[in-house]
Design an enzyme around this catalytic site. Structure first.
Site, PDB file in Angstrom:
ATOM      1  N   HIS A 129       7.925  -3.806  10.841  1.00  0.00           N
ATOM      2  CA  HIS A 129       6.590  -3.684  11.431  1.00  0.00           C
ATOM      3  C   HIS A 129       6.159  -5.082  11.865  1.00  0.00           C
ATOM      4  O   HIS A 129       6.569  -6.082  11.292  1.00  0.00           O
ATOM      5  CB  HIS A 129       5.647  -3.129  10.354  1.00  0.00           C
ATOM      6  CG  HIS A 129       4.284  -2.770  10.834  1.00  0.00           C
ATOM      7  ND1 HIS A 129       3.300  -3.708  11.062  1.00  0.00           N
ATOM      8  CD2 HIS A 129       3.708  -1.563  11.086  1.00  0.00           C
ATOM      9  CE1 HIS A 129       2.186  -3.100  11.432  1.00  0.00           C
ATOM     10  NE2 HIS A 129       2.416  -1.799  11.471  1.00  0.00           N
ATOM     11  N   ASP A 206       8.405  -4.923   2.019  1.00  0.00           N
ATOM     12  CA  ASP A 206       7.233  -4.206   2.519  1.00  0.00           C
ATOM     13  C   ASP A 206       7.393  -2.739   2.131  1.00  0.00           C
ATOM     14  O   ASP A 206       8.208  -2.018   2.702  1.00  0.00           O
ATOM     15  CB  ASP A 206       7.163  -4.376   4.033  1.00  0.00           C
ATOM     16  CG  ASP A 206       6.078  -3.521   4.689  1.00  0.00           C
ATOM     17  OD1 ASP A 206       5.398  -2.744   3.979  1.00  0.00           O
ATOM     18  OD2 ASP A 206       5.916  -3.626   5.921  1.00  0.00           O
ATOM     19  N   GLN A 209       5.506   2.064   3.700  1.00  0.00           N
ATOM     20  CA  GLN A 209       5.968   3.399   4.081  1.00  0.00           C
ATOM     21  C   GLN A 209       6.785   4.081   2.993  1.00  0.00           C
ATOM     22  O   GLN A 209       6.968   5.293   3.026  1.00  0.00           O
ATOM     23  CB  GLN A 209       6.803   3.306   5.366  1.00  0.00           C
ATOM     24  CG  GLN A 209       6.021   2.861   6.584  1.00  0.00           C
ATOM     25  CD  GLN A 209       4.960   3.865   7.008  1.00  0.00           C
ATOM     26  OE1 GLN A 209       5.147   5.074   6.857  1.00  0.00           O
ATOM     27  NE2 GLN A 209       3.857   3.386   7.549  1.00  0.00           N
ATOM     28  N   LYS A 232      -1.892   4.714   2.470  1.00  0.00           N
ATOM     29  CA  LYS A 232      -0.666   5.482   2.691  1.00  0.00           C
ATOM     30  C   LYS A 232      -0.381   6.405   1.507  1.00  0.00           C
ATOM     31  O   LYS A 232       0.493   7.268   1.592  1.00  0.00           O
ATOM     32  CB  LYS A 232       0.534   4.543   2.855  1.00  0.00           C
ATOM     33  CG  LYS A 232       0.367   3.401   3.834  1.00  0.00           C
ATOM     34  CD  LYS A 232       0.394   3.830   5.267  1.00  0.00           C
ATOM     35  CE  LYS A 232       0.455   2.602   6.172  1.00  0.00           C
ATOM     36  NZ  LYS A 232       0.424   2.954   7.605  1.00  0.00           N
ATOM     37  N   CYS A 370       3.857  -0.273  16.256  1.00  0.00           N
ATOM     38  CA  CYS A 370       3.842  -1.672  15.789  1.00  0.00           C
ATOM     39  C   CYS A 370       5.240  -2.123  15.384  1.00  0.00           C
ATOM     40  O   CYS A 370       5.418  -2.866  14.417  1.00  0.00           O
ATOM     41  CB  CYS A 370       2.861  -1.866  14.634  1.00  0.00           C
ATOM     42  SG  CYS A 370       1.138  -1.665  15.115  1.00  0.00           S
TER      43      CYS A 370
END
Length: 412
Positions: A129, A206, A209, A232, A370
């Site tokens: 991202h 990260d 997600q 999320k 993104c």
């Protein structure tokens, strides 16, 4: 909440009753919400926590001696411990509460601007991202370090052989998402972390997600930094977390100056507070932090193994139905992925598809998500992304497929 039946089978209809927004209509059609990769929906249990905070103990934290302040402080720090337990951090003070994944990454990147030097190398993956690309570009511009990229394959997965060739004694940092937001691919972060540690490099993952679908154990992973966002994970927007190993957080300079992050302030010199307050300048999103803890409790009550099993069934069903339409290109149609389908229909622009299916009550995401380097790699303007969550159903997928079929007919 009685979202899981007594025989321990998954009861999606009971779960759907926990989410008020799933009852609404869009453009005269029942809402089919398949944009969970952008933000998940919020259950009533979390909404109630938000209302309770503002109704009964809205006050600033850590500073007040009065009852409301102490109640708010206790709830906020209790949420930190919930997050600590969920991610299995060794200490609660290794959990820094932030505004979300982007701020968490920028906090670490800002600190490393002064720790990196010319000749150092940092590595990011091609699947990132923008929020895990741009901050490191900025850090490299300031420090003189070199940014390198783990390439991806036509299958939408990282080339780990190339990664092993990239990494060397000059590598100081490696950054990779646990799950690609654009493609849903689950990256082999265990291997990425292990190889980085062989040369003494630190790793930031990260998890934005991944965390709605996977329960990461930061100690088992031996990851140096891990970041996530509440919105999320059935929580509110504007709050997230940074996990960092104690010694690494202590080595980083403060990200922002202000109240709460200090020990002593004089005009001659300021000393800083210990963890986690060193990185939590100013009044935080108190209600958001408390609600983040409530959202984690909600998801754990269902169980992440149960969630993963059900979502995988949805993914397989939706993939099969999409392929049956013909002229559909699914990107990263691989085994190791979460419930995300990123696709295009030959000859049609993804924006046009997204606009038409919205008129039919179906919410999907279109564009580069993104993650423009991924789209440039595939030489496409973007994709249509259907991202599923445990409260979605096969009936909703059927509606989605009919909407895509209709859009295809209208645009062909």
């Amino acid at each position: 909440m009685n979202s899981v039946a007594k025989n321990n089978t998954f009861n999606v209809e009971a779960i759907r009753k926990d989410f008020p927004i799933l009852n609404r209509s869009v453009n005269g059609k029942p809402l089919v919400y398949l944009d969970n990769g952008a933000t998940s929906q919020t259950p009533q249990a979390v909404i109630d926590v938000i209302v309770d905070y503002y109704s009964n103990y809205n006050a600033n934290i850590h500073r007040g001696v009065h009852t409301l302040s102490q109640e708010a402080t206790d709830k906020y720090e209790e949420a930190r411990k919930i997050i600590q337990a969920h991610f299995n951090a060794k200490h609660a003070y290794e959990i820094i509460l932030t505004s979300g994944t982007t701020q968490s990454i920028n906090l670490v990147a800002s600190g490393y601007k002064s720790l990196l030097k010319k000749g150092d190398e940092v590595i990011v993956s091609a699947l990132e991202h923008h929020s895990n690309i741009v901050p490191w570009q900025m850090a490299c511009e300031v420090s003189g370090a070199t940014l390198k990229v783990i390439p991806m394959t036509q299958d939408g997965i990282l080339d780990i052989t190339a990664y092993k060739a990239l990494i060397n004694e000059n590598t100081k940092l490696v950054f990779c998402n646990h799950v690609s937001n654009a493609l849903g691919v689950i990256n082999p972060i265990e291997t990425i972390i292990k190889e980085a540690h062989k040369v003494g490099a630190k790793v930031l993952i990260d998890g934005a997600q991944a965390c709605p679908h996977i329960k990461p154990d930061v100690q088992e992973l031996d990851v140096d930094f891990y970041v996530a966002s509440a919105h999320k994970m059935c929580g509110p927007t504007g709050v997230g977390m940074l996990y960092g190993k104690e010694e690494l957080l202590n080595a980083l300079p403060p990200y922002q100056g202000g109240g709460e992050m200090i020990d002593q302030v004089t005009f001659e010199k300021t000393t800083y507070a210990g963890l986690p307050h060193k990185f939590e300048a100013g009044t935080p999103n108190i209600c958001g932090g408390i609600a983040f803890g409530a959202a984690i409790n909600y998801m754990n009550a269902i169980g992440f193994t149960t969630i993963a099993t059900y979502e995988n069934e949805l993914l397989e069903y939706a993939t099969e139905q999409l392929k049956a339409l013909g002229d559909v290109k699914i990107y990263a149609d691989t085994k190791d992925k979460t419930a995300v389908i990123s696709f295009n229909i030959e000859g049609l622009h993804p924006y046009d598809i997204g606009t038409i299916v919205d008129k039919l009550g179906v919410a999907v995401r279109t564009g580069h998500h993104c993650a423009q380097p991924i789209m440039d790699f595939f030489k496409i303007p973007g994709t249509i992304r259907a991202s599923l969550m445990f409260y979605n159903t096969k009936e909703e997928i059927d509606i989605f497929i009919k909407a895509v079929k209709r859009a295809k007919m209208m645009l062909s």
